[in-house]
Design a protein around this motif. Structure first.
Motif, PDB file in Angstrom:
ATOM      1  N   LEU A 125      23.023   3.984  12.971  1.00  0.00           N
ATOM      2  CA  LEU A 125      21.598   3.667  13.047  1.00  0.00           C
ATOM      3  C   LEU A 125      20.805   4.481  12.023  1.00  0.00           C
ATOM      4  O   LEU A 125      19.880   3.970  11.381  1.00  0.00           O
ATOM      5  CB  LEU A 125      21.082   3.947  14.458  1.00  0.00           C
ATOM      6  N   PHE A 126      21.185   5.755  11.834  1.00  0.00           N
ATOM      7  CA  PHE A 126      20.536   6.578  10.816  1.00  0.00           C
ATOM      8  C   PHE A 126      20.742   5.970   9.424  1.00  0.00           C
ATOM      9  O   PHE A 126      19.798   5.841   8.642  1.00  0.00           O
ATOM     10  CB  PHE A 126      21.097   7.999  10.841  1.00  0.00           C
ATOM     11  N   ALA A 127      21.986   5.591   9.111  1.00  0.00           N
ATOM     12  CA  ALA A 127      22.279   5.013   7.796  1.00  0.00           C
ATOM     13  C   ALA A 127      21.539   3.693   7.591  1.00  0.00           C
ATOM     14  O   ALA A 127      21.009   3.424   6.508  1.00  0.00           O
ATOM     15  CB  ALA A 127      23.791   4.796   7.641  1.00  0.00           C
ATOM     16  N   ALA A 128      21.481   2.877   8.650  1.00  0.00           N
ATOM     17  CA  ALA A 128      20.764   1.605   8.557  1.00  0.00           C
ATOM     18  C   ALA A 128      19.283   1.825   8.297  1.00  0.00           C
ATOM     19  O   ALA A 128      18.670   1.158   7.454  1.00  0.00           O
ATOM     20  CB  ALA A 128      20.965   0.799   9.850  1.00  0.00           C
ATOM     21  N   GLY A 129      18.689   2.772   9.037  1.00  0.00           N
ATOM     22  CA  GLY A 129      17.265   3.043   8.864  1.00  0.00           C
ATOM     23  C   GLY A 129      16.933   3.620   7.510  1.00  0.00           C
ATOM     24  O   GLY A 129      15.977   3.192   6.853  1.00  0.00           O
ATOM     25  N   LEU A 130      17.735   4.593   7.048  1.00  0.00           N
ATOM     26  CA  LEU A 130      17.448   5.222   5.758  1.00  0.00           C
ATOM     27  C   LEU A 130      17.657   4.260   4.600  1.00  0.00           C
ATOM     28  O   LEU A 130      16.844   4.218   3.663  1.00  0.00           O
ATOM     29  CB  LEU A 130      18.326   6.465   5.578  1.00  0.00           C
ATOM     30  N   SER A 131      18.730   3.452   4.654  1.00  0.00           N
ATOM     31  CA  SER A 131      18.987   2.512   3.560  1.00  0.00           C
ATOM     32  C   SER A 131      17.848   1.504   3.433  1.00  0.00           C
ATOM     33  O   SER A 131      17.372   1.216   2.331  1.00  0.00           O
ATOM     34  CB  SER A 131      20.319   1.789   3.778  1.00  0.00           C
ATOM     35  N   SER A 132      17.382   0.991   4.563  1.00  0.00           N
ATOM     36  CA  SER A 132      16.278   0.032   4.522  1.00  0.00           C
ATOM     37  C   SER A 132      14.953   0.706   4.185  1.00  0.00           C
ATOM     38  O   SER A 132      14.053   0.072   3.631  1.00  0.00           O
ATOM     39  CB  SER A 132      16.167  -0.704   5.861  1.00  0.00           C
ATOM     40  N   SER A 133      14.825   1.993   4.517  1.00  0.00           N
ATOM     41  CA  SER A 133      13.611   2.728   4.157  1.00  0.00           C
ATOM     42  C   SER A 133      13.498   2.921   2.650  1.00  0.00           C
ATOM     43  O   SER A 133      12.407   3.150   2.126  1.00  0.00           O
ATOM     44  CB  SER A 133      13.606   4.113   4.841  1.00  0.00           C
ATOM     45  N   ILE A 134      14.622   2.833   1.957  1.00  0.00           N
ATOM     46  CA  ILE A 134      14.620   2.904   0.494  1.00  0.00           C
ATOM     47  C   ILE A 134      14.437   1.525  -0.113  1.00  0.00           C
ATOM     48  O   ILE A 134      13.639   1.326  -1.036  1.00  0.00           O
ATOM     49  CB  ILE A 134      15.936   3.534  -0.009  1.00  0.00           C
ATOM     50  N   THR A 135      15.160   0.528   0.401  1.00  0.00           N
ATOM     51  CA  THR A 135      15.157  -0.791  -0.232  1.00  0.00           C
ATOM     52  C   THR A 135      13.878  -1.582   0.022  1.00  0.00           C
ATOM     53  O   THR A 135      13.450  -2.349  -0.836  1.00  0.00           O
ATOM     54  CB  THR A 135      16.364  -1.628   0.231  1.00  0.00           C
ATOM     55  N   ALA A 136      13.248  -1.431   1.200  1.00  0.00           N
ATOM     56  CA  ALA A 136      12.020  -2.187   1.475  1.00  0.00           C
ATOM     57  C   ALA A 136      10.899  -1.816   0.503  1.00  0.00           C
ATOM     58  O   ALA A 136      10.276  -2.712  -0.094  1.00  0.00           O
ATOM     59  CB  ALA A 136      11.574  -1.993   2.925  1.00  0.00           C
ATOM     60  N   PRO A 137      10.605  -0.520   0.277  1.00  0.00           N
ATOM     61  CA  PRO A 137       9.587  -0.183  -0.724  1.00  0.00           C
ATOM     62  C   PRO A 137      10.004  -0.572  -2.142  1.00  0.00           C
ATOM     63  O   PRO A 137       9.163  -0.992  -2.947  1.00  0.00           O
ATOM     64  CB  PRO A 137       9.457   1.347  -0.600  1.00  0.00           C
ATOM     65  N   LEU A 138      11.298  -0.437  -2.448  1.00  0.00           N
ATOM     66  CA  LEU A 138      11.794  -0.803  -3.782  1.00  0.00           C
ATOM     67  C   LEU A 138      11.615  -2.296  -4.035  1.00  0.00           C
ATOM     68  O   LEU A 138      11.122  -2.707  -5.090  1.00  0.00           O
ATOM     69  CB  LEU A 138      13.270  -0.415  -3.905  1.00  0.00           C
ATOM     70  N   ALA A 139      11.992  -3.115  -3.054  1.00  0.00           N
ATOM     71  CA  ALA A 139      11.830  -4.564  -3.183  1.00  0.00           C
ATOM     72  C   ALA A 139      10.356  -4.942  -3.293  1.00  0.00           C
ATOM     73  O   ALA A 139       9.990  -5.842  -4.055  1.00  0.00           O
ATOM     74  CB  ALA A 139      12.465  -5.275  -1.991  1.00  0.00           C
ATOM     75  N   SER A 140       9.505  -4.260  -2.530  1.00  0.00           N
ATOM     76  CA  SER A 140       8.063  -4.523  -2.591  1.00  0.00           C
ATOM     77  C   SER A 140       7.533  -4.269  -4.000  1.00  0.00           C
ATOM     78  O   SER A 140       6.752  -5.066  -4.540  1.00  0.00           O
ATOM     79  CB  SER A 140       7.320  -3.622  -1.595  1.00  0.00           C
ATOM     80  N   ALA A 141       7.949  -3.151  -4.589  1.00  0.00           N
ATOM     81  CA  ALA A 141       7.483  -2.797  -5.927  1.00  0.00           C
ATOM     82  C   ALA A 141       7.973  -3.804  -6.958  1.00  0.00           C
ATOM     83  O   ALA A 141       7.221  -4.219  -7.856  1.00  0.00           O
ATOM     84  CB  ALA A 141       7.947  -1.391  -6.286  1.00  0.00           C
ATOM     85  N   TYR A 142       9.224  -4.237  -6.841  1.00  0.00           N
ATOM     86  CA  TYR A 142       9.749  -5.249  -7.766  1.00  0.00           C
ATOM     87  C   TYR A 142       8.978  -6.565  -7.622  1.00  0.00           C
ATOM     88  O   TYR A 142       8.608  -7.200  -8.612  1.00  0.00           O
ATOM     89  CB  TYR A 142      11.233  -5.504  -7.491  1.00  0.00           C
ATOM     90  N   ALA A 143       8.762  -6.992  -6.375  1.00  0.00           N
ATOM     91  CA  ALA A 143       8.086  -8.273  -6.134  1.00  0.00           C
ATOM     92  C   ALA A 143       6.653  -8.264  -6.665  1.00  0.00           C
ATOM     93  O   ALA A 143       6.230  -9.187  -7.372  1.00  0.00           O
ATOM     94  CB  ALA A 143       8.097  -8.599  -4.649  1.00  0.00           C
ATOM     95  N   LEU A 144       5.894  -7.214  -6.328  1.00  0.00           N
ATOM     96  CA  LEU A 144       4.494  -7.162  -6.755  1.00  0.00           C
ATOM     97  C   LEU A 144       4.369  -6.951  -8.261  1.00  0.00           C
ATOM     98  O   LEU A 144       3.484  -7.530  -8.896  1.00  0.00           O
ATOM     99  CB  LEU A 144       3.749  -6.058  -6.005  1.00  0.00           C
TER     100      LEU A 144
END
Length: 400
Positions: A279-298
Motif C-alpha cells: 500500500l505504501f508503494a502504491a501510494g507513493l508511486s501514484s503520488s509521483i505519477t499523478a502530478p507528473l501526468a498533470s504537468a505533461y497534460a497541461l
C-alpha cells in the motif's frame, strides 16, 4: 525476457494505475463478489495495452504528447477549446482528488509498519514526491518508479499466495465473464482504475522523451507488453486476496487497512506487513505519477514547455501535490471519494480515447497511422467503455 528489453515509460503507466484507488476498488470487488469480476481486469489490461500502444506510438513518431497534438491539430476553434477546457478540468479536479487519496493510502501503508497513523505523514510523503520531481531528472523518476512497481509486485503477489486462494473459482472468474447483481458500478470502477485517461498523456509525453526515432517503436512495445500485464497481475492479486479474506464471511471492508488487518489470522504477521508495504508503494508511486501526468497534460494542451525543470511545469505539479496534501491532512474518509473518482474516470475515458484514435489516424503520423485492425480494436474498447458508462449512469439514477 527478450534481448535488449528494458523497463521504460509503460512502467510509469503501471505505477500510475496501481495506486490506493486500485487497492480500494480491487479490495471491494473481491470482498463483495469474490473472484467473479476478475475477467473485468483481463479486459482492462487488454484495453490498456491497445490504447497505451497508440499513445506511445504518437509520442515516439511525432515527438509530441497527446495534449500538444490536440492543441496543434484540432483546427475547429469550438472543438479545440472544448478539448482544452475538458482536459484542464479533468486534470485539476480529478488529479487533485486522486493525489489526496494517493497520499492518504501511502500514509496508511507507513502507519501499518510503524503502528500509528501520524498527522504529519501526508506532509512528509508529499515532500518526498515533490523532492523527486524537483530534481527534474526523467531517468531518476523512471528508476524510482520501476523499483516501486517491482516492490508492489513482490508484496501483493506474495500476499495472494499466502492466503491460499480457491484456484477453481479463481480461474473461472478470470476466464468466464459474469455480472452478479449490483456489480455494474464495480466493473466500471475496475476498468476506470486501470484504463486511466491521464495515462494517455503521461505515456505519449514520456515516450517522446525516452525514444526519438520511429525505429525504436519495437522497444516501446516490448516495454508495454511486460509492464502493463505486470500491473494487471498486481490488481488480480489484490482482488483474489480480498476474496479469500472476506467473500462469504461475516466481515465488512471499508478500505485497504481492513484488508491488511484481516490477513493476520489467515496468513500471519507476514501478510499484514506485506500488504502495508504494498500500500505504501502504491501510494507513493501514484503520488509521483499523478502530478507528473498533470504537468505533461497541461503543458501540452496549453502550449507550455514540457521541460521537467521549467517553471510552468513545476508550478503545475506543485499545485497538485499541495492540494493533495491538504486533502490528506484533513483526514477525510478516502474510500468514498476514491470510489466515485474511479467511476468518473470510467465515464471520462471514452472521450479521451476518441481523441487518441483521431490523433493516431491523422496525417502527422505518416506511415505509422493506425491500421484498420488497430482502429477496430480501439473502437471496441471505446464502445464497451461507453456502454458500461451508460449503465453506471442508469444505476445511479435508480439509486436517486
Amino acid at each position: 525476457m527478450r534481448k535488449g528489453f528494458s523497463f521504460g515509460p509503460a512502467t510509469l503507466v503501471a505505477a500510475a494505475f496501481i495506486g490506493p484507488g486500485t487497492v480500494v476498488t480491487a479490495s471491494l470487488a473481491g470482498a463483495n463478489y469474490g473472484y467473479a469480476l476478475l475477467w473485468a481486469l483481463v479486459f482492462s489490461v487488454l484495453a490498456t495495452m491497445i490504447l497505451q500502444e497508440m499513445a506511445a506510438r504518437l509520442g515516439v513518431v511525432t515527438q509530441q504528447g497527446l495534449g500538444e497534438a490536440i492543441r496543434k491539430q484540432v483546427k475547429q476553434p469550438l472543438l479545440r477549446w472544448g478539448a482544452i477546457v475538458l482536459v484542464v478540468a479533468a486534470v485539476i479536479i480529478g488529479n487533485s482528488v486522486y493525489q489526496g487519496g494517493n497520499l492518504t493510502g501511502a500514509s496508511m501503508g507507513v502507519a501499518g509498519v510503524i503502528g500509528e497513523q501520524a498527522a504529519w505523514l501526508p506532509i512528509v510523503l508529499g515532500g518526498l514526491a515533490a523532492g523527486l520531481l524537483w530534481r527534474g531528472s526523467y531517468v531518476l523518476l523512471e528508476r524510482v518508479l520501476i523499483g516501486l512497481v517491482l516492490l508492489m509486485s513482490l508484496t501483493f503477489v506474495a500476499t495472494f499466495l499466502l492466503v491460499q486462494p480457491d484456484w477453481t473459482a479463481f480461474f473461472k472468474g478470470l476466464l468466464v465473464p459474469s455480472l452478479p447483481s449490483g456489480s455494474v458500478l464495480t466493473v466500471i470502477a475496475l476498468i476506470g482504475t486501470t484504463v486511466v485517461p491521464y495515462n494517455l498523456f503521461l505515456h505519449a509525453a514520456s515516450s517522446a522523451k525516452k525514444w526519438q526515432q520511429p525505429e525504436q517503436l519495437n522497444k516501446a512495445r516490448r516495454d508495454l507488453w511486460v509492464s502493463i500485464p505486470l500491473g494487471g497481475l498486481i490488481s488480480v492479486a489484490i482482488v483474489s486476496t480480498a476474496a479469500a479474506a472476506f467473500f462469504g464471511k461475516a466481515l465488512s471492508i471499508e478500505g485497504a487497512a481492513d484488508l491488511s488487518q484481516s490477513l493476520q489470522p489467515l496468513a500471519g504477521d507476514w501478510a499484514t506487513w506485506l500488504m502495508a508495504l504494498g500500500l505504501f508503494a502504491a501510494g507513493l508511486s501514484s503520488s509521483i505519477t499523478a502530478p507528473l501526468a498533470s504537468a505533461y497534460a497541461l503543458s501540452g494542451i496549453l502550449g507550455r514547455s514540457g521541460d521537467l525543470k521549467g517553471l510552468p511545469f513545476r508550478l503545475t505539479w506543485i499545485g497538485i501535490i499541495t492540494i493533495g496534501v491538504i486533502i490528506a491532512s484533513l483526514q477525510i474518509k478516502p474510500v468514498t471519494v476514491i470510489w466515485f473518482a474511479q467511476v468518473a474516470n470510467g465515464l471520462l475515458l471514452p472521450i479521451m480515447a476518441l481523441f487518441l484514435v483521431w490523433a493516431c489516424n491523422h496525417k502527422m503520423m505518416g506511415g505509422y497511422r493506425n491500421s484498420w485492425r488497430q482502429n477496430v480494436l480501439a473502437l471496441v474498447v471505446v464502445l464497451v467503455a461507453v456502454g458500461l458508462g451508460a449503465r453506471s449512469v442508469g444505476a445511479a439514477l435508480q439509486l436517486w
